[in-house]
Design a protein around this motif. Structure first.
Motif, PDB file in Angstrom:
ATOM      1  N   UNK A  49       0.830  -1.224   0.000  1.00 13.92           N
ATOM      2  CA  UNK A  49       0.000   0.000   0.000  1.00 13.92           C
ATOM      3  C   UNK A  49       0.849   1.252   0.000  1.00 13.92           C
ATOM      4  N   UNK A  50       0.575   2.132   0.960  1.00 13.58           N
ATOM      5  CA  UNK A  50       1.243   3.435   0.982  1.00 13.58           C
ATOM      6  C   UNK A  50       2.740   3.358   1.282  1.00 13.58           C
ATOM      7  N   UNK A  51       3.161   2.220   1.835  1.00 13.44           N
ATOM      8  CA  UNK A  51       4.598   2.092   2.164  1.00 13.44           C
ATOM      9  C   UNK A  51       5.450   1.998   0.900  1.00 13.44           C
ATOM     10  N   UNK A  52       4.807   1.587  -0.207  1.00 16.46           N
ATOM     11  CA  UNK A  52       5.538   1.405  -1.458  1.00 16.46           C
ATOM     12  C   UNK A  52       6.161   2.720  -1.925  1.00 16.46           C
ATOM     13  N   UNK A  53       7.462   2.677  -2.192  1.00 15.34           N
ATOM     14  CA  UNK A  53       8.163   3.886  -2.628  1.00 15.34           C
ATOM     15  C   UNK A  53       8.557   4.778  -1.458  1.00 15.34           C
ATOM     16  N   UNK A  54       8.021   4.498  -0.274  1.00 15.48           N
ATOM     17  CA  UNK A  54       8.404   5.260   0.928  1.00 15.48           C
ATOM     18  C   UNK A  54       9.393   4.427   1.749  1.00 15.48           C
ATOM     19  N   UNK A  55       8.847   3.466   2.492  1.00 18.72           N
ATOM     20  CA  UNK A  55       9.719   2.622   3.318  1.00 18.72           C
ATOM     21  C   UNK A  55       9.972   1.255   2.680  1.00 18.72           C
ATOM     22  N   UNK A  56       9.387   1.030   1.507  1.00 17.49           N
ATOM     23  CA  UNK A  56       9.587  -0.264   0.831  1.00 17.49           C
ATOM     24  C   UNK A  56       9.883  -0.061  -0.654  1.00 17.49           C
ATOM     25  N   UNK A  57      10.980  -0.671  -1.112  1.00 20.05           N
ATOM     26  CA  UNK A  57      11.233  -0.711  -2.549  1.00 20.05           C
ATOM     27  C   UNK A  57      11.392  -2.166  -2.964  1.00 20.05           C
ATOM     28  N   UNK A  58      11.023  -2.434  -4.205  1.00 19.33           N
ATOM     29  CA  UNK A  58      11.097  -3.801  -4.714  1.00 19.33           C
ATOM     30  C   UNK A  58      12.297  -3.890  -5.655  1.00 19.33           C
ATOM     31  N   UNK A  59      13.077  -4.971  -5.544  1.00 15.97           N
ATOM     32  CA  UNK A  59      14.237  -5.127  -6.422  1.00 15.97           C
ATOM     33  C   UNK A  59      14.380  -6.581  -6.847  1.00 15.97           C
ATOM     34  N   UNK A  60      15.058  -6.782  -7.995  1.00 13.18           N
ATOM     35  CA  UNK A  60      15.253  -8.143  -8.499  1.00 13.18           C
ATOM     36  C   UNK A  60      16.438  -8.786  -7.795  1.00 13.18           C
ATOM     37  N   UNK A  61      16.283 -10.029  -7.400  1.00 12.11           N
ATOM     38  CA  UNK A  61      17.415 -10.753  -6.813  1.00 12.11           C
ATOM     39  C   UNK A  61      17.189 -12.262  -6.899  1.00 12.11           C
ATOM     40  N   UNK A  62      18.096 -12.915  -7.622  1.00 13.32           N
ATOM     41  CA  UNK A  62      18.095 -14.382  -7.681  1.00 13.32           C
ATOM     42  C   UNK A  62      19.264 -14.830  -6.810  1.00 13.32           C
ATOM     43  N   UNK A  63      18.971 -15.513  -5.721  1.00 11.51           N
ATOM     44  CA  UNK A  63      20.041 -15.868  -4.777  1.00 11.51           C
ATOM     45  C   UNK A  63      21.023 -16.880  -5.379  1.00 11.51           C
ATOM     46  N   UNK A  64      20.643 -17.466  -6.532  1.00  9.74           N
ATOM     47  CA  UNK A  64      21.539 -18.432  -7.173  1.00  9.74           C
ATOM     48  C   UNK A  64      22.482 -17.772  -8.177  1.00  9.74           C
ATOM     49  N   UNK A  65      22.457 -16.442  -8.289  1.00  6.58           N
ATOM     50  CA  UNK A  65      23.281 -15.772  -9.299  1.00  6.58           C
ATOM     51  C   UNK A  65      24.178 -14.688  -8.689  1.00  6.58           C
ATOM     52  N   UNK A  66      25.496 -14.831  -8.892  1.00  5.10           N
ATOM     53  CA  UNK A  66      26.454 -13.816  -8.410  1.00  5.10           C
ATOM     54  C   UNK A  66      26.129 -12.459  -9.007  1.00  5.10           C
ATOM     55  N   UNK A  67      25.843 -12.465 -10.332  1.00  2.00           N
ATOM     56  CA  UNK A  67      25.610 -11.221 -11.050  1.00  2.00           C
ATOM     57  C   UNK A  67      24.375 -10.506 -10.491  1.00  2.00           C
ATOM     58  N   UNK A  68      23.319 -11.272 -10.243  1.00  2.00           N
ATOM     59  CA  UNK A  68      22.081 -10.686  -9.727  1.00  2.00           C
ATOM     60  C   UNK A  68      22.303 -10.072  -8.338  1.00  2.00           C
ATOM     61  N   UNK A  69      23.073 -10.761  -7.501  1.00  2.00           N
ATOM     62  CA  UNK A  69      23.348 -10.241  -6.154  1.00  2.00           C
ATOM     63  C   UNK A  69      24.148  -8.940  -6.253  1.00  2.00           C
ATOM     64  N   UNK A  70      25.184  -8.926  -7.114  1.00  2.00           N
ATOM     65  CA  UNK A  70      26.016  -7.729  -7.265  1.00  2.00           C
ATOM     66  C   UNK A  70      25.180  -6.558  -7.773  1.00  2.00           C
ATOM     67  N   UNK A  71      24.356  -6.845  -8.773  1.00  2.00           N
ATOM     68  CA  UNK A  71      23.485  -5.823  -9.368  1.00  2.00           C
ATOM     69  C   UNK A  71      22.534  -5.232  -8.322  1.00  2.00           C
ATOM     70  N   UNK A  72      21.964  -6.101  -7.516  1.00  2.00           N
ATOM     71  CA  UNK A  72      21.009  -5.651  -6.497  1.00  2.00           C
ATOM     72  C   UNK A  72      21.694  -4.750  -5.476  1.00  2.00           C
ATOM     73  N   UNK A  73      22.885  -5.155  -5.044  1.00  2.00           N
ATOM     74  CA  UNK A  73      23.578  -4.345  -4.021  1.00  2.00           C
ATOM     75  C   UNK A  73      24.006  -2.995  -4.586  1.00  2.00           C
TER      76      UNK A  73
END
Ligand code: NAD
Length: 308
Positions: A49-73
């Motif tokens: 709800x209202x938390x979106x974009x305020x206290x919550x952001x959504x990001x892509x992360x596949x825990x099985x991929x080094x590249x995805x983890x680096x990109x997310x961080x």
């Protein structure tokens, strides 16, 4: 606000936890709710709800991929994570003979190495800042072996051993580790498993084992999920408390119904008390499984169960 990175937020415990932390009345947290497939973010966004974009952001992360983890961080401001929650996980259930090594390795790649990969990525920053909290969604199956769940339990045991070992070193850096151990939780997890099981043939498995699995284990397991299972909300609430605690515990079970069964291991270091009790609960008195969990600590039940 503390930056909290959570893996596996498209459903279940991860989704609930992300929303509860983002809605913290004291606004103590900036939540980075991650998921492997951003196409599934609708449910989380609606719940936030209202938390979106305020206290919550959504990001892509596949825990099985080094590249995805680096990109997310890289996308996190300053790249600094104060609290890491290793929640992403997959299950695997069935007679061992009928499961492929590839399926087993996927469980370890996600549950164990996925968590290790994230820890390796955030640990240098936490050490530098001399603060941090790593939360791990383990399971009661990280503490006790459960029939037909050998590989899943092994992956959670692996996490327990890894994080307990790491906790010793990290105290020196003011970094805390918390292993949260839920019993059954009514999430998509069970549904996904049952779906796997209903289509699987388990080739090479003998008829007796298949019969135990299909006609004893599966009904008992379904019954347990519905009788003693918790909601993801309840489990998330426990994790919120753990994260908010000034001195976080190394281990925290969420379901008191499991405590007696787990205590059997500590009571008998030879291990037979636990193995025999589990065996009897499933193979002799499957209909009493639910009652058995409730009464394990009580002496009327203990007398016939106790191995002589
Ligand atoms: P769930 O299936 O709803 O959630 C698991 C999440 O992990 C899903 O969103 C899934 O997409 C995600 N995931 C899987 N592989 C991933 C990957 N490679 N990268 C990123 N995300 C990935 O089930 P849940 O019950 O909410 O499970 C959360 C955690 O709780 C898991 O670690 C599970 O082992 C643990 N757990 C569940 C139960 C239960 O009975 N449901 C009990 C004890 C512990």
């Amino acid at each position: 606000a503390r930056t909290v990175l959570i893996s596996g937020c498209s459903s279940g415990i991860g989704l609930e936890l992300a929303v509860q932390l983002a809605r913290d009345p004291g606004q103590r947290y900036q939540v980075v709710a991650t998921m492997r497939d951003l196409g599934k973010k609708g449910t989380l966004e609606a719940a936030a709800g209202e938390a979106l974009g305020q206290t919550l952001t959504v990001a892509q992360l596949d825990v099985c991929s080094d590249e995805s983890v680096a990109q997310c961080l890289r996308c996190i401001q300053g790249g600094e994570v104060d609290v890491l929650v290793n929640n992403a996980g997959v299950g695997l259930v069935g007679p061992l003979e009928g499961l492929s090594l590839a399926a087993m390795q996927k469980v370890f790649d996600t549950n164990f190495f996925g968590a290790v990969r994230l820890v390796k990525a955030v640990l240098p920053g936490m050490k530098r800042r001399r603060q941090g909290h790593i939360v791990v969604v383990s399971s009661v199956m990280g503490l006790q072996g459960v029939v037909f769940n050998e590989v899943y339990a092994a992956s959670k045991f692996a996490m327990e051993g890894f994080f307990e070992s790491l906790a010793v070193q990290l105290l020196q850096f003011n970094i805390f580790i918390s292993l949260v151990e839920p019993g059954p939780v009514a999430t998509e997890f069970e549904g996904k498993l049952l779906e796997q099981v209903s289509t699987a043939e388990f080739p090479g498995t003998d008829a007796d084992t298949l019969n135990y699995f299909r006609n004893l284990y599966l009904p008992a397991s379904r019954e347990l999920f519905h009788s003693v299972g918790q909601s993801p909300q309840d489990v998330a609430k426990v994790i919120v408390k753990v994260i908010g605690s000034a001195r976080p515990p190394l281990r925290r079970q969420t379901n008191t119904r499991y405590t007696p069964l787990i205590a059997l291991k500590a009571m008998d270091p030879s291990g037979s008390l636990y193995v025999q009790t589990s065996h009897r609960l499933l193979f002799r008195w499957p209909r009493l499984l639910n009652l058995g969990l409730r009464c394990l600590a009580c002496s009327c039940f203990r007398t016939p169960v106790w191995p002589q």
